[in-house]
Write a protein that holds these residues in place. Structure first.
Motif, PDB file in Angstrom:
ATOM      1  N   ILE A 229     -17.642  20.151   5.144  1.00  0.00           N
ATOM      2  CA  ILE A 229     -17.271  21.189   4.172  1.00  0.00           C
ATOM      3  C   ILE A 229     -16.849  20.549   2.856  1.00  0.00           C
ATOM      4  O   ILE A 229     -17.247  20.985   1.768  1.00  0.00           O
ATOM      5  N   ASP A 230     -16.058  19.488   2.936  1.00  0.00           N
ATOM      6  CA  ASP A 230     -15.624  18.790   1.710  1.00  0.00           C
ATOM      7  C   ASP A 230     -16.831  18.232   0.952  1.00  0.00           C
ATOM      8  O   ASP A 230     -16.922  18.362  -0.275  1.00  0.00           O
ATOM      9  N   ALA A 231     -17.771  17.627   1.692  1.00  0.00           N
ATOM     10  CA  ALA A 231     -18.935  17.023   1.058  1.00  0.00           C
ATOM     11  C   ALA A 231     -19.842  18.089   0.439  1.00  0.00           C
ATOM     12  O   ALA A 231     -20.336  17.931  -0.694  1.00  0.00           O
ATOM     13  N   MET A 232     -20.077  19.174   1.172  1.00  0.00           N
ATOM     14  CA  MET A 232     -20.931  20.243   0.658  1.00  0.00           C
ATOM     15  C   MET A 232     -20.300  20.898  -0.563  1.00  0.00           C
ATOM     16  O   MET A 232     -21.014  21.258  -1.521  1.00  0.00           O
ATOM     17  N   TYR A 233     -18.996  21.049  -0.550  1.00  0.00           N
ATOM     18  CA  TYR A 233     -18.314  21.659  -1.702  1.00  0.00           C
ATOM     19  C   TYR A 233     -18.486  20.801  -2.947  1.00  0.00           C
ATOM     20  O   TYR A 233     -18.799  21.312  -4.033  1.00  0.00           O
ATOM     21  N   GLU A 234     -18.304  19.498  -2.803  1.00  0.00           N
ATOM     22  CA  GLU A 234     -18.427  18.609  -3.958  1.00  0.00           C
ATOM     23  C   GLU A 234     -19.825  18.641  -4.545  1.00  0.00           C
ATOM     24  O   GLU A 234     -19.997  18.567  -5.761  1.00  0.00           O
ATOM     25  N   VAL A 313     -11.573  35.656  12.417  1.00  0.00           N
ATOM     26  CA  VAL A 313     -10.196  35.197  12.258  1.00  0.00           C
ATOM     27  C   VAL A 313     -10.225  33.767  11.732  1.00  0.00           C
ATOM     28  O   VAL A 313     -10.794  32.876  12.368  1.00  0.00           O
ATOM     29  N   ILE A 314      -9.626  33.559  10.580  1.00  0.00           N
ATOM     30  CA  ILE A 314      -9.650  32.254   9.935  1.00  0.00           C
ATOM     31  C   ILE A 314      -8.478  31.402  10.436  1.00  0.00           C
ATOM     32  O   ILE A 314      -7.332  31.844  10.382  1.00  0.00           O
ATOM     33  N   PRO A 315      -8.745  30.209  10.953  1.00  0.00           N
ATOM     34  CA  PRO A 315      -7.635  29.335  11.367  1.00  0.00           C
ATOM     35  C   PRO A 315      -6.661  29.101  10.215  1.00  0.00           C
ATOM     36  O   PRO A 315      -7.083  28.904   9.068  1.00  0.00           O
ATOM     37  N   ILE A 316      -5.390  29.113  10.497  1.00  0.00           N
ATOM     38  CA  ILE A 316      -4.372  29.006   9.458  1.00  0.00           C
ATOM     39  C   ILE A 316      -4.494  27.700   8.672  1.00  0.00           C
ATOM     40  O   ILE A 316      -4.193  27.651   7.479  1.00  0.00           O
ATOM     41  N   ARG A 317      -4.988  26.655   9.337  1.00  0.00           N
ATOM     42  CA  ARG A 317      -5.099  25.369   8.638  1.00  0.00           C
ATOM     43  C   ARG A 317      -6.104  25.438   7.489  1.00  0.00           C
ATOM     44  O   ARG A 317      -5.982  24.704   6.504  1.00  0.00           O
ATOM     45  N   PHE A 318      -7.096  26.311   7.603  1.00  0.00           N
ATOM     46  CA  PHE A 318      -8.067  26.445   6.521  1.00  0.00           C
ATOM     47  C   PHE A 318      -7.453  27.116   5.291  1.00  0.00           C
ATOM     48  O   PHE A 318      -7.972  26.977   4.183  1.00  0.00           O
ATOM     49  N   LEU A 319      -6.383  27.850   5.523  1.00  0.00           N
ATOM     50  CA  LEU A 319      -5.676  28.474   4.405  1.00  0.00           C
ATOM     51  C   LEU A 319      -4.652  27.529   3.795  1.00  0.00           C
ATOM     52  O   LEU A 319      -4.393  27.562   2.582  1.00  0.00           O
ATOM     53  N   MET A 320      -4.077  26.676   4.630  1.00  0.00           N
ATOM     54  CA  MET A 320      -2.987  25.802   4.182  1.00  0.00           C
ATOM     55  C   MET A 320      -3.492  24.478   3.621  1.00  0.00           C
ATOM     56  O   MET A 320      -2.879  23.928   2.702  1.00  0.00           O
ATOM     57  N   GLN A 321      -4.593  23.958   4.177  1.00  0.00           N
ATOM     58  CA  GLN A 321      -5.106  22.672   3.716  1.00  0.00           C
ATOM     59  C   GLN A 321      -5.678  22.804   2.308  1.00  0.00           C
ATOM     60  O   GLN A 321      -6.536  23.643   2.053  1.00  0.00           O
ATOM     61  N   LYS A 322      -5.182  21.963   1.396  1.00  0.00           N
ATOM     62  CA  LYS A 322      -5.675  21.981   0.024  1.00  0.00           C
ATOM     63  C   LYS A 322      -5.908  20.554  -0.447  1.00  0.00           C
ATOM     64  O   LYS A 322      -5.220  19.626  -0.010  1.00  0.00           O
ATOM     65  N   ASP A 323      -6.903  20.394  -1.311  1.00  0.00           N
ATOM     66  CA  ASP A 323      -7.180  19.061  -1.830  1.00  0.00           C
ATOM     67  C   ASP A 323      -6.334  18.775  -3.054  1.00  0.00           C
ATOM     68  O   ASP A 323      -5.431  19.549  -3.399  1.00  0.00           O
ATOM     69  N   GLU A 324      -6.622  17.661  -3.731  1.00  0.00           N
ATOM     70  CA  GLU A 324      -5.813  17.268  -4.884  1.00  0.00           C
ATOM     71  C   GLU A 324      -5.931  18.238  -6.043  1.00  0.00           C
ATOM     72  O   GLU A 324      -5.082  18.264  -6.940  1.00  0.00           O
ATOM     73  N   SER A 328      -8.235  25.267  -1.417  1.00  0.00           N
ATOM     74  CA  SER A 328      -8.092  25.341   0.039  1.00  0.00           C
ATOM     75  C   SER A 328      -9.446  25.241   0.721  1.00  0.00           C
ATOM     76  O   SER A 328     -10.495  25.469   0.103  1.00  0.00           O
ATOM     77  N   THR A 329      -9.416  24.939   2.020  1.00  0.00           N
ATOM     78  CA  THR A 329     -10.655  24.816   2.777  1.00  0.00           C
ATOM     79  C   THR A 329     -11.420  26.131   2.811  1.00  0.00           C
ATOM     80  O   THR A 329     -12.644  26.154   2.692  1.00  0.00           O
TER      81      THR A 329
END
Length: 351
Positions: A229-234, A313-324, A328-329
């Protein structure tokens, strides 16, 4: 030193046949992970087997193969292994050409894959209770690495149902654009990681089901999914941007031009501005907005229908995890899904 084609009986030289390409033997890449090393080693081995010459007394870095020995006149990309031009195959006089693997399509089949450009919008949402019926289509495919390498080839319907991308040809273009940036794994190839991620977005499959399907652990699925997901987003986020006014005017769909000419830039809901009732002019503007806003709603609906991960249902970590950059994910996932939708035909006719 004059470069010459190394194929037995071929007299092409770079200083004479200047319109041809002269390719080196594929190098084995060892610093990009196990998947890259295996793929590049396989390709080099295949080239040497097809050339079928004794190079023990020669420097292999000087070996060249001219483009006339490839069906299309050029070698295929590294990850396009099913392409007949993944290795030379024409005019190999004296060479003992290896039989093609069963999963390798003929030239005509491959060309049909590449030439299928007609795409149909897929409007049926695949729900969780329909997944079993989809998986039943895989009766002849083992649940292992061959799953990904065989199930999609020349089957646009499976590509569309399982990844949200309409054709196999477009799927391969997107993969080749992302391949160098995808994470490496000893368990899965980059293509399998790419397909795994698309299937999770498309079908909202659980990490447990994905782990079973690809025969890896759930922790591996979670780690590779997040990294992908990080790679595709970039790579894909630059494709989602606010176009310049000139671009908006040139690409304005006819339905929008009909009501607003070329002056429309964004569709928003009307409001009463504190009035109890809209004026006649505002009512007319609202009517025009309603006629075109439905197309905006269709696009939004299509994104959610294509990629049902956004409906679950979206896992809570996808809402909380954020990059620099504080992204958020889940925001990355939403952008990726929108970018993938743009690889399909426009839902609104431009002409």
């Amino acid at each position: 030193m004059v470069l010459k084609c190394s194929i037995y009986g071929c007299n092409h030289r770079k200083d004479r046949e200047k319109d041809l390409q002269y390719y080196r033997l594929p190098a084995v890449i060892t610093n990009q992970g196990a998947e890259w090393e295996k793929l590049t080693a396989d390709r080099r081995r295949e080239w040497l087997a097809r050339i079928n010459q004794d190079f023990s007394t020669k420097n292999l870095t000087n070996v060249r193969i001219c483009s006339t020995h490839f069906i299309s006149g050029k070698k295929a990309d590294l990850h396009d292994r099913l392409n007949p031009d993944w290795a030379p195959s024409i005019g190999l006089r004296g060479a003992q050409i290896l039989a093609e693997p069963e999963e390798t399509p003929s030239v005509s089949r491959y060309n049909r894959i590449k030439n299928r450009t007609q795409r149909r919008l897929y409007s049926e949402e695949i729900r969780g209770d329909e997944i079993d019926s989809v998986i039943e289509d895989f009766d002849d495919v083992n649940v292992n690495s061959k799953f990904v390498s065989t199930v999609f080839v020349e089957d646009d319907d499976k590509v569309k149902q399982l990844t949200g991308i309409n054709t196999y040809a477009v799927l391969m273009v997107v993969f080749e654009y992302l391949a160098n940036f995808l994470p490496c794994s000893e368990s899965l190839s980059k293509f399998e990681i790419f397909i795994m991620t698309l299937m999770r977005l498309r079908l909202n499959l659980s990490s447990m089901f994905i782990a079973y399907l690809f025969q890896v652990s759930q922790s591996t699925v979670s780690r590779l999914f997040s990294s992908t997901i990080d790679a595709m987003y970039e790579r894909l986020h630059p494709s989602i941007y606010w176009p310049a006014r000139e671009t908006l005017e040139k690409t304005m769909p006819m339905q929008f031009r009909k009501h607003f000419g070329r002056k429309c830039a964004v569709i928003i809901d009307s409001f009463t501005r504190g009035q109890n009732q809209l004026s006649a002019a505002d009512i007319e503007t609202t009517r025009k907005l309603a006629n075109v806003r439905i197309h905006v709603e269709r696009v939004i609906g299509l994104v959610r229908q294509k990629y049902t991960f956004l409906n679950g249902v979206i896992p809570i970590r996808f809402l909380m995890q954020k990059d620099e950059n504080d992204v958020s994910t889940i925001d990355k996932i939403a952008l990726i899904c929108c970018a993938l939708i743009n690889f399909n035909d426009s839902i609104v006719a431009v002409d």
